[in-house]
Motif scaffolding. Structure first.
Motif, short mmCIF file in Angstrom:
data_model
loop_
_atom_site.label_atom_id
_atom_site.label_comp_id
_atom_site.label_asym_id
_atom_site.label_seq_id
_atom_site.Cartn_x
_atom_site.Cartn_y
_atom_site.Cartn_z
N PHE A 257 6.67 -0.98 3.45
CA PHE A 257 7.34 0.29 3.20
C PHE A 257 6.54 1.42 3.81
O PHE A 257 5.32 1.42 3.78
N TYR A 258 7.21 2.41 4.34
CA TYR A 258 6.49 3.61 4.76
C TYR A 258 7.37 4.84 4.46
O TYR A 258 7.17 5.50 3.46
N GLN A 259 8.36 5.08 5.30
CA GLN A 259 9.24 6.22 5.05
C GLN A 259 10.06 6.02 3.77
O GLN A 259 10.50 6.99 3.16
N SER A 260 10.26 4.78 3.39
CA SER A 260 11.14 4.48 2.26
C SER A 260 10.47 4.69 0.90
O SER A 260 11.13 4.57 -0.13
N LYS A 261 9.17 4.99 0.90
CA LYS A 261 8.46 5.26 -0.37
C LYS A 261 7.79 6.63 -0.25
O LYS A 261 6.59 6.72 0.04
N PRO A 262 8.56 7.71 -0.44
CA PRO A 262 8.03 9.04 -0.13
C PRO A 262 7.08 9.61 -1.19
O PRO A 262 6.02 10.13 -0.85
N TRP A 263 7.45 9.57 -2.44
CA TRP A 263 6.69 10.27 -3.48
C TRP A 263 6.46 9.35 -4.67
O TRP A 263 7.29 8.52 -4.99
N TYR B 226 -2.11 -6.25 3.60
CA TYR B 226 -2.92 -5.76 2.48
C TYR B 226 -4.30 -6.42 2.54
O TYR B 226 -5.24 -5.83 3.05
N MET C 275 0.71 1.29 6.32
CA MET C 275 -0.21 2.07 5.51
C MET C 275 -1.50 1.29 5.33
O MET C 275 -1.48 0.18 4.81
N LEU D 296 13.58 5.18 -1.34
CA LEU D 296 14.75 5.54 -0.53
C LEU D 296 15.39 4.22 -0.09
O LEU D 296 15.03 3.63 0.93
N TRP E 102 19.94 8.74 2.09
CA TRP E 102 18.77 7.86 2.10
C TRP E 102 18.78 6.88 0.92
O TRP E 102 17.99 5.96 0.89
N SER F 113 9.93 11.60 5.81
CA SER F 113 10.51 11.70 4.47
C SER F 113 9.62 12.45 3.49
O SER F 113 9.99 12.63 2.33
N ARG F 114 8.44 12.89 3.92
CA ARG F 114 7.55 13.68 3.05
C ARG F 114 6.44 14.30 3.87
O ARG F 114 6.21 13.91 5.01
N TYR G 117 -7.22 10.37 2.17
CA TYR G 117 -6.08 10.18 1.28
C TYR G 117 -4.90 9.50 1.98
O TYR G 117 -3.91 9.18 1.33
N ILE H 81 -0.95 15.43 3.90
CA ILE H 81 -1.93 16.46 3.59
C ILE H 81 -3.10 16.39 4.58
O ILE H 81 -3.35 15.37 5.22
N MET I 133 0.85 -1.18 0.00
CA MET I 133 0.00 0.00 0.00
C MET I 133 0.89 1.23 0.00
O MET I 133 1.69 1.43 0.91
N GLY I 134 0.74 2.06 -1.03
CA GLY I 134 1.54 3.28 -1.14
C GLY I 134 0.81 4.49 -0.61
O GLY I 134 -0.37 4.42 -0.23
N ALA I 135 1.51 5.62 -0.61
CA ALA I 135 0.95 6.87 -0.09
C ALA I 135 0.22 7.59 -1.21
O ALA I 135 0.84 8.24 -2.06
N SER I 136 -1.10 7.51 -1.20
CA SER I 136 -1.89 8.08 -2.29
C SER I 136 -2.10 9.58 -2.13
O SER I 136 -2.69 10.23 -2.99
N ASP I 137 -1.62 10.14 -1.02
CA ASP I 137 -1.65 11.60 -0.85
C ASP I 137 -0.31 12.22 -1.24
O ASP I 137 -0.14 13.43 -1.08
#
Lengths: 330, 330
Positions: free
Chosen positions: A187-193, B188, B114, A173, A134, B251-252, B79, B255, A114-118
């Motif tokens: 993953f959490y901090q390691s997948k920023p954008w 997940y 997440m 990262l 990093w 790391s980011r 989000y 919102i 699950m990635g950061a959709s925001d």
């Protein structure tokens, strides 16, 4: 059709873009934002398509030159971003480089996180990181966007829920990953954008390069002007998009606008290069005992693009620089 | 103030609810939905507060009886949903039950995963699962909702970004967890739904039970009318909310509308019971060599609530039944 979101507020302004990515017009009252369009896709899409066809014919009044530098992600924020690791050959290579066996189940059961959709950003937005330590890497991927997907949807049914496709740079990262994976929570901090190319496209735009499950075109990743790789996204994708969607909807429904990613595009043997530096480094490690290619540095420029058989850019280009951010010091 | 969302479309209708959860009025043009309110919180909150105060004084024209059965989650889709495991005593217990050591770093470095922010459901919505064999469990948790949090925010600064609090049932499919964690990509399929109590409340409503970092009240979980536990959410929370937020924003940026969860509330020794069945079963395993309490069955009813020192419900109750869903058979 092709759709972009010009930067405007938190959700952008939905733009209809012509096939050649030259001209565009605002979707306006049809759907002010991409999420509004997706929330009622079966009604909105035909009306957007009508405007798109007029735009492509040069028969639309309110057009302007399309400017990728004005673009946010086509869907600037989403409610769901599930990223697969569908090219299992890549996972196997990474394991081999660190001398670890890959469980055989990885060929049968999709890996999805699950990635950061925001944290979606535009194609030319900077990739901000606090520190080069990093291990800043790009990952070139293909994504699909679904409409509402009921819980328990089968693989066969899942294909019908693919409404849009795009390409992304899923920034990783690398040096933060081992500690996070050891905690087993993903993953959490390691997948920023996650940066998106300017436009999403509907499947019909892709002709026979899209077979309903995989996109058969090379994804080109260029770092500081040097091609790192152009593996074909249609080859060696162990789990196709319908399989990933069915996996994601196994225990619950997905809502319209869910973004499902392929993971780093990778071909067996990496003969056409790689779509991330981690893979390059793994190949070096297997060959030389250690990696020689560094991760990205501040100021580096990463470009990711997919060209069709005529050499025309399908989604427009991701073209970003790596920049430092100053953490708040209270 | 207290805010709910009545079911209406995908984002609900924002409702202002009085302190006693008896009367309510629509927020209307002030903010049609919770996300709209959160997108411009510094401007919207004072105006909502003014209506709330009139509502609590009985000095508001458009009020109706508050009906929790009409409620969606207060933020029906978000989000970002980052769920911690902040009561490390719980993690330690789970490990002990399976004879595994917990890494010492777990006391220093927060565990966060997440979650699916598109899978929020209302307080009385059914918990749908395909099979009881999935090991259906509840998890009682406290959550906070932030405004925009810049990347690199410190723990000290993070406290200022907490705008709302709530309680949730983070449904877990226990028998799907081991295989998912073994893949190292996090939860997940095993985390399908998160149900929310009817209202979010602003920190000022909580008096001295909220110290700016932890909420010092018992969280009561009742299964089929039998109290399973009422551990105090303010005790043994190793990582408080500002620490969790700073971790999430390392790391980011986050919102506005990001939901950050505590993980299952748990006290050392579980003297006041547990907020999930997994913990009950771990205690049984340690004591008897095997668990005797089953996970939930179809038809079971789970109620989760938090009462203040006067016995008044702070957030209203989560009160759900477990129901089967038929997967699509194409």
């Amino acid at each position: 059709m092709k759709l972009a979101s010009y930067k405007s507020g938190r959700d952008g302004q939905l733009m209809i873009v012509d096939r050649a990515l030259q001209r565009c017009c605002p979707a306006g009252d049809l759907a002010p934002t991409m999420q509004v369009a997706l929330d009622d896709w079966s009604n909105t899409a035909p009306r957007l398509q009508e405007h798109y066809e007029r735009l492509c014919r040069g028969d639309h009044s309110e057009t302007t030159d399309f400017d990728a530098s004005k673009c946010d992600a086509p869907l600037p924020r989403s409610y769901h971003w599930a990223d697969g690791s569908a090219y299992v050959t890549h996972v196997e290579l990474v394991r081999k480089a660190r001398g670890a066996e890959m469980p055989a189940s990885f060929w049968e059961d999709p890996l999805v996180y699950m990635g950061a959709s925001d944290a979606f950003i535009g194609p030319e937005d900077p990739v901000a990181a606090e520190s080069e330590d990093w291990g800043i890497d790009f990952e070139g991927e293909v994504v699909v966007v679904t409409d509402d997907v009921p819980a328990g949807t089968t693989i066969e049914e899942a294909a019908e829920h693919i409404k849009l496709l795009g390409i992304v740079n899923d920034v990783s990262l690398r040096n933060l990953i081992p500690a996070e994976l050891a905690k087993q929570f993903g993953f959490y901090q390691s997948k920023p954008w996650t940066a998106f190319a300017p436009v999403f496209v509907t499947p019909d735009e892709l002709g026979n390069t899209w077979d309903g499950a995989r996109l058969h075109l090379p994804l080109r990743a260029t770092l500081n002007g040097k091609l790192i790789g152009a593996p074909n996204a249609g080859q060696d994708m162990t789990f196709d998009f319908p399989t990933l969607i069915a996996h994601c909807a196994k225990s619950r429904s997905l809502i319209s606008g869910a973004v499902i990613g392929s993971g780093t595009v990778s071909n067996v043997g990496s003969k056409d290069g790689s779509c991330c530096l981690a893979e390059v480094r793994c190949l070096e490690t297997i060959r030389d005992g250690r990696p020689s290619t560094p991760f990205m540095s501040f100021g580096d420029r990463i470009r990711i693009e997919m060209l069709d058989h005529e050499g025309t850019s399908v989604f427009g280009a991701i073209d970003q620089r790596i920049t430092p951010f100053e953490p708040s010091r209270g």
